[in-house]
Design an enzyme around this catalytic site. Structure first.
Site, PDB file in Angstrom:
ATOM      1  N   CYS A  56       0.836  -1.232  -0.023  1.00 31.17           N
ATOM      2  CA  CYS A  56       0.121   0.018   0.039  1.00 31.17           C
ATOM      3  C   CYS A  56       0.946   1.159  -0.182  1.00 31.17           C
ATOM      4  O   CYS A  56       1.795   1.253   0.674  1.00 31.17           O
ATOM      5  CB  CYS A  56      -1.000  -0.104   1.196  1.00 31.17           C
ATOM      6  SG  CYS A  56      -1.659   1.426   1.427  1.00 31.17           S
ATOM      7  N   ASP A  63      -0.351  -6.039   0.315  1.00 28.60           N
ATOM      8  CA  ASP A  63      -1.608  -6.157  -0.288  1.00 28.60           C
ATOM      9  C   ASP A  63      -1.328  -7.467  -1.058  1.00 28.60           C
ATOM     10  O   ASP A  63      -0.226  -7.785  -1.820  1.00 28.60           O
ATOM     11  CB  ASP A  63      -1.933  -5.050  -1.276  1.00 28.60           C
ATOM     12  CG  ASP A  63      -2.645  -3.840  -0.710  1.00 28.60           C
ATOM     13  OD1 ASP A  63      -3.367  -4.134   0.718  1.00 28.60           O
ATOM     14  OD2 ASP A  63      -2.054  -2.997  -0.773  1.00 28.60           O
ATOM     15  N   VAL A  78       5.133 -14.301 -23.814  1.00 25.89           N
ATOM     16  CA  VAL A  78       5.905 -14.117 -22.489  1.00 25.89           C
ATOM     17  C   VAL A  78       6.367 -15.554 -22.098  1.00 25.89           C
ATOM     18  O   VAL A  78       5.883 -16.441 -22.111  1.00 25.89           O
ATOM     19  CB  VAL A  78       5.229 -13.418 -21.537  1.00 25.89           C
ATOM     20  CG1 VAL A  78       4.147 -14.023 -20.965  1.00 25.89           C
ATOM     21  CG2 VAL A  78       6.138 -12.784 -20.222  1.00 25.89           C
ATOM     22  N   GLU A  79       7.805 -15.563 -21.689  1.00 27.20           N
ATOM     23  CA  GLU A  79       8.750 -16.548 -20.961  1.00 27.20           C
ATOM     24  C   GLU A  79       8.172 -16.644 -19.441  1.00 27.20           C
ATOM     25  O   GLU A  79       8.278 -15.595 -18.793  1.00 27.20           O
ATOM     26  CB  GLU A  79       9.913 -16.454 -21.032  1.00 27.20           C
ATOM     27  CG  GLU A  79      10.760 -17.773 -20.770  1.00 27.20           C
ATOM     28  CD  GLU A  79      10.888 -18.073 -19.490  1.00 27.20           C
ATOM     29  OE1 GLU A  79      10.638 -18.918 -18.820  1.00 27.20           O
ATOM     30  OE2 GLU A  79      11.168 -16.960 -18.652  1.00 27.20           O
ATOM     31  N   SER A  80       7.420 -17.822 -18.872  1.00 26.97           N
ATOM     32  CA  SER A  80       6.808 -17.750 -17.610  1.00 26.97           C
ATOM     33  C   SER A  80       7.809 -17.603 -16.630  1.00 26.97           C
ATOM     34  O   SER A  80       7.323 -17.100 -15.589  1.00 26.97           O
ATOM     35  CB  SER A  80       6.038 -19.205 -17.554  1.00 26.97           C
ATOM     36  OG  SER A  80       7.183 -20.291 -17.621  1.00 26.97           O
TER      37      SER A  80
END
Length: 166
Positions: A56, A63, A78-80
């Protein structure tokens, strides 16, 4: 079925690395991508990150959220592992929930130039209230631009049951 050759994996450096360095703050440069072998097909790729954490910006308190990312790739995926490290980089980042999901989406748009993408953050309650921001994008002048508008208009019209919410 054939695998990927070295040329197709150009730019992927984190996968298979044993000495992973975890970023201490938000770092979009950690994201990596590779070529989509099926750009002529429209298909969804979905990631669920149930352990997303940010801070926050007002209180510095953590959070927690599940971040859902769904996209229709164009030329890149995208490469994980890089995505995991990127999402982990928000751990010490102070921003509001709405900002986090929009930042994630915009960073992935810059990296991938997808046909369509949506990011939904389902944050756990703080102060007795849940915040679940959703954002999406469809490539301009494509059918996906209309899809983005339609999905945004109809988003969460029929909310699902969430176990901690009665």
């Amino acid at each position: 079925m054939s695998g990927r050759n070295e040329c197709e994996l150009q730019g992927v450096s984190l996968l298979g690395t044993q000495n992973t360095k975890y970023p201490s703050d938000y770092d979009p440069t950690i994201l990596e991508c590779f070529s989509n072998k099926h750009p002529e097909n429209d298909y969804f790729v979905k990631f669920d990150c149930p352990e997303f954490t940010s801070l926050c910006p007002m209180t510095g308190q953590p959070d927690f959220a599940t971040i859902y990312i769904s996209y229709v790739p164009d030329k890149k995926l995208v490469e994980s592992k890089s995505l995991k490290l990127y999402l982990f980089s928000f751990r010490n980042h102070g921003d509001f929930h709405e900002d986090c999901v929009n930042i994630i989406m915009k960073d992935l748009i810059r990296l991938l130039e997808p046909k369509y993408i949506e990011v939904w953050g389902k944050f756990t309650p703080r102060g007795g209230i849940c915040i679940d921001p959703y954002c999406n994008y469809g490539k301009a002048e494509s059918a996906w631009a209309q899809t983005a508008l339609d999905r945004l208009h109809m988003h969460d019209m029929y909310p699902e049951t969430v176990n901690y919410r009665k």
